[in-house]
Design an enzyme around this catalytic site. Structure first.
Site, PDB file in Angstrom:
ATOM      1  N   LYS A 110      22.770  94.260  17.095  1.00 33.05           N
ATOM      2  CA  LYS A 110      23.560  93.397  16.190  1.00 33.05           C
ATOM      3  C   LYS A 110      25.299  94.349  15.933  1.00 33.05           C
ATOM      4  O   LYS A 110      26.127  93.683  16.113  1.00 33.05           O
ATOM      5  CB  LYS A 110      23.337  92.827  15.028  1.00 33.05           C
ATOM      6  CG  LYS A 110      22.815  91.946  15.304  1.00 33.05           C
ATOM      7  CD  LYS A 110      22.038  91.369  13.962  1.00 33.05           C
ATOM      8  CE  LYS A 110      21.274  89.680  14.004  1.00 33.05           C
ATOM      9  NZ  LYS A 110      19.923  90.608  13.759  1.00 33.05           N
TER      10      LYS A 110
HETATM   11  C1  LIG Z   1      18.912  88.876  14.531  1.00 30.53           C
HETATM   12  C2  LIG Z   1      17.999  89.962  15.835  1.00 30.53           C
HETATM   13  C3  LIG Z   1      17.222  88.961  17.067  1.00 30.53           C
HETATM   14  C4  LIG Z   1      17.072  88.141  16.850  1.00 30.53           C
HETATM   15  O1  LIG Z   1      18.424  87.599  17.163  1.00 30.53           O
HETATM   16  P1  LIG Z   1      19.394  86.457  17.908  1.00 30.53           P
HETATM   17  O2  LIG Z   1      20.756  86.119  18.214  1.00 30.53           O
HETATM   18  O3  LIG Z   1      19.635  85.266  15.938  1.00 30.53           O
HETATM   19  O4  LIG Z   1      18.319  85.513  18.372  1.00 30.53           O
HETATM   20  C5  LIG Z   1      16.622  89.402  17.483  1.00 30.53           C
HETATM   21  N1  LIG Z   1      15.875  91.239  17.339  1.00 30.53           N
HETATM   22  C6  LIG Z   1      16.372  91.649  16.255  1.00 30.53           C
HETATM   23  C7  LIG Z   1      15.576  93.185  15.927  1.00 30.53           C
HETATM   24  C8  LIG Z   1      16.919  90.570  15.486  1.00 30.53           C
HETATM   25  O5  LIG Z   1      17.859  91.803  14.229  1.00 30.53           O
END
Ligand SMILES: *Cc1c(COP(=O)(O)O)cnc(C)c1O
Length: 462
Positions: A110
């Site tokens: 993220k």
């Molecule tokens: C947020 C997150 C996801 C999911 O991602 P999306 O874009 O919401 O599908 C998967 N793995 C981790 C470690 C995350 O932090």
């Protein structure tokens, strides 16, 4: 190129309007009015992640910023990564690469989207002479990435609501140990949905804002987060085969933001063969991709908490663009009535799924088994989210047998209990994670009550 809402009510918005607004007024999500094309010839000459970003990001921003401005911004956007080129690539065997997206400061993918978002927030605020409040709810990695991305910008105050629940100690401490006067972490005595409701009502109310202040959203429907993520799909392909051959991607999925970024990269011209939508026991997306039924169920707590969701907000964009070919009226009808009415497409429309997507859902026992096997056979440690994605590989009985890039969305060091369950004794350390455990925590505790939260923000908004 401008932006429009998936529900047809909001049209011809600029990049900056979409950046600052988040959700459209009609409740829909913004999407580009038409897909720009990336210049693959120029992309082939790139050497670094930033080179790639400089060719991708300006495709979306021209309605608000000059190209040169964006180039300068991109020089300083991504920071505190432990790899100079941000992304790591691990070749597991002849058929599988792992795209390591966890080398940023909060050890999950993220950081890519939120650091780009924060840089553009700051640019827009400076230009318009405004300040901002960010109010978000998090059950995992969004909160830490948003706090970290925004904390150095003095014109932004961040308030993050943490529900009771299934977050690891390290995930929580990544937020509560940030000791800065523009960051407030609020432990809410309630569920994630309670926190989301407070955030939603704040966007209607806004009484706590000062006159030159805006309220910003950092959840994954923000289009700028998607742009930041599109960049690493191009980077991975550039590094692996310099755009000479199609790749399949497996994406551990919650809110569908990361999958939609992959789909968007394909629309821009990336050679994509299959997109594997991989989920844990919270399988609303798997039920749609395998049985044409998108229906909300109760949430299960799993070893991969960042994917513990009941609905996948970004999925609306795929329904609008891929399945309905931009029929906004039908899309509006589906999502205005969801979740009360589950969504099923007509069979001939749903069949398009096979052209591009496959899906899988596994539980905690299988997740742990995959972590264990990857460690034993390849001497490599993956976190539980990454393991959920790897199950689509033929090694684990899945449908994809070659040219697979499995995205690794988090560093294993965030999930120590899962490593124990998988009997993995050691792993390569991440540069920020070990120190977090010993730092002092700064947070506030409030009831799941919107008045209490709004009053808290007012008191701290000077
Ligand atoms: C947020 C997150 C996801 C999911 O991602 P999306 O874009 O919401 O599908 C998967 N793995 C981790 C470690 C995350 O932090």
């Amino acid at each position: 190129m401008l932006f429009e809402s998936t529900r047809g009510g909001d049209k011809a918005k600029t990049f900056e309007e979409v950046l600052l607004k988040g959700l459209a007024d009609d409740g829909g999500l913004y999407i580009p009015t038409e897909w720009p094309r990336a210049d693959i010839t120029k992309l082939r000459e790139c050497n670094s992640f930033i080179d790639i970003a400089k060719l991708i990001v300006p495709l979306f921003t021209e309605s608000s910023y000059k190209k040169e401005e964006v180039m300068t911004l991109l020089e300083n956007t991504w920071h505190d990564f432990e790899k100079s080129d941000l992304v790591g690539i691990k070749k597991v065997n002849e058929d599988i690469f792992i795209g390591e997206l966890f080398h940023g400061p909060t050890a999950a993918f993220k950081d890519f989207g939120l650091q780009l978002c924060a840089a553009f927030f700051n640019k827009a605020l400076e230009k318009n002479n405004q300040t901002a409040i960010i109010l978000g709810a998090t059950s995992g990695d969004t909160g830490s990435a948003a706090i970290d991305a925004c904390k150095e910008y003095k014109n932004i105050k961040t308030f993050m609501l943490l529900p009771e629940g299934n977050m690891t100690d390290i995930q929580r401490k990544q937020m509560t140990t940030v000791n800065q006067e523009n960051v407030f972490v609020l432990n809410i005595n309630g569920t994630f949905d309670d926190c989301q409701d407070i955030v939603k009502s704040a966007f209607k109310d806004k009484s706590f804002l000062k006159h030159d202040q805006v309220l910003l959203a950092v959840n994954s429907i923000n289009w700028t987060r998607i742009i930041g993520q599109i960049c690493y799909y191009f980077y991975l392909c550039m590094k692996i085969n310099n755009f000479s051959k199609q790749l399949s991607f497996s994406v551990p999925t919650g809110n569908f933001g990361n999958v939609f970024a992959c789909y968007s990269a394909m629309k821009l011209g990336l050679p994509v063969k299959k997109i594997a939508v991989a989920v844990n026991e919270n399988d609303i997306l798997h039920r749609f991709f395998s049985r044409n039924l998108y229906k909300k169920e109760l949430v299960n707590e799993t070893l991969s908490p960042s994917m513990d969701i009941t609905v996948a907000s970004n999925f609306e964009r795929l329904i609008y663009d891929f399945y309905l070919e931009r029929d906004a009226e039908t899309c509006k009808n589906f999502f205005d009535n969801f979740p009360n009415s589950p969504i099923s497409l007509s069979e001939d429309v749903w069949k398009k799924t096979y052209d591009l997507f496959c899906s899988s859902s596994i539980g905690d026992i299988e997740t742990t088994k995959i972590m264990k096997k990857i460690y034993k056979d390849f001497n490599y440690v993956v976190d539980p989210h990454t393991a959920v994605g790897l199950c689509v590989s033929k090694i684990f009985g899945g449908p994809i047998n070659s040219d697979l890039v499995a995205l690794s969305t988090a560093h294993p060091g965030k999930f120590l209990d899962s490593l124990k369950l998988a009997e993995i004794p050691t792993f390569e350390k991440h540069h920020t994670l070990s120190e977090v455990l010993n730092k002092e925590e700064y947070s506030y505790s409030l009831e799941a009550d919107q008045e209490q939260v709004f009053n808290f923000i007012k008191r701290n908004n000077h």
